[in-house]
Design a protein around this motif. Structure first.
Motif, PDB file in Angstrom:
ATOM      1  N   HIS A  32       0.836  -1.206   0.000  1.00 39.23           N
ATOM      2  CA  HIS A  32       0.000   0.000   0.000  1.00 39.23           C
ATOM      3  C   HIS A  32       0.869   1.253   0.000  1.00 39.23           C
ATOM      4  CE1 HIS A  32      -3.737   2.172   0.580  1.00 39.23           C
ATOM      5  NE2 HIS A  32      -3.161   2.870   1.534  1.00 39.23           N
ATOM      6  N   ARG A  36       1.128   4.139  -3.003  1.00 38.06           N
ATOM      7  CA  ARG A  36       0.933   5.579  -2.779  1.00 38.06           C
ATOM      8  C   ARG A  36       2.149   6.372  -3.223  1.00 38.06           C
ATOM      9  NH1 ARG A  36       0.919   6.385   2.498  1.00 38.06           N
ATOM     10  NH2 ARG A  36       0.752   4.242   3.170  1.00 38.06           N
ATOM     11  N   ARG A  43      -5.446   8.658  -5.979  1.00 43.26           N
ATOM     12  CA  ARG A  43      -5.974   8.035  -4.761  1.00 43.26           C
ATOM     13  C   ARG A  43      -5.850   6.513  -4.881  1.00 43.26           C
ATOM     14  NH1 ARG A  43     -11.768  10.900  -4.261  1.00 43.26           N
ATOM     15  NH2 ARG A  43     -12.079   9.050  -2.994  1.00 43.26           N
TER      16      ARG A  43
END
Length: 138
Positions: A32, A36, A43
């Protein structure tokens, strides 16, 4: 002073990783973070990291299983890059997925074209030649 007594102090809950919640081995939190930081999208949802982790874990398990079989066929205990190459190239779907990938120290798939093989000639029948030769008994 209503006599309610002291409120029970809740026990501090131990942290459960997202990988453990999802039931997978690959690190969901790390993937994750990399999604990002990689600026792949503006998003990134929480489910994206879980889904990608599960996919990567499945692909690794599949390749390792086939490479382990290849190493066992070659009577080796360790998986070498050669075994990974043999596993990927002999599996139709993995070969299509990793078509443009070069595996270092993997070598090549053994293949001899049919036109390079020696021509097969018909062997003479032994039955007809055995009848022509007669015994030399004295």
């Amino acid at each position: 002073m209503s006599g309610r007594g002291k409120k029970a102090v809740p026990k501090p809950k131990s942290a459960v990783s997202r990988s453990a919640r999802a039931g997978i081995t690959f690190p969901v939190g790390r993937i994750h973070r990399l999604l990002r930081k990689g600026h792949y999208a503006e998003r990134v949802g929480n489910g994206a990291a879980v889904y990608l982790s599960a996919i990567l874990e499945y692909l690794c398990a599949e390749i390792l299983e086939l490479a382990g079989n290849a190493s066992r066929d070659n009577k080796k205990q360790r998986i070498a890059p050669r075994h990974i190459l043999l596993a990927v190239k002999n599996d139709e779907e993995l070969n299509k997925l990793l078509a443009g990938v070069t595996i270092s120290e993997g070598g090549v798939i053994p293949n001899i074209q049919a036109s390079l093989l020696p021509k097969r000639t018909k062997a003479p029948k032994d039955d007809s030649s055995a009848k022509d030769v007669q015994s030399q008994e004295f």
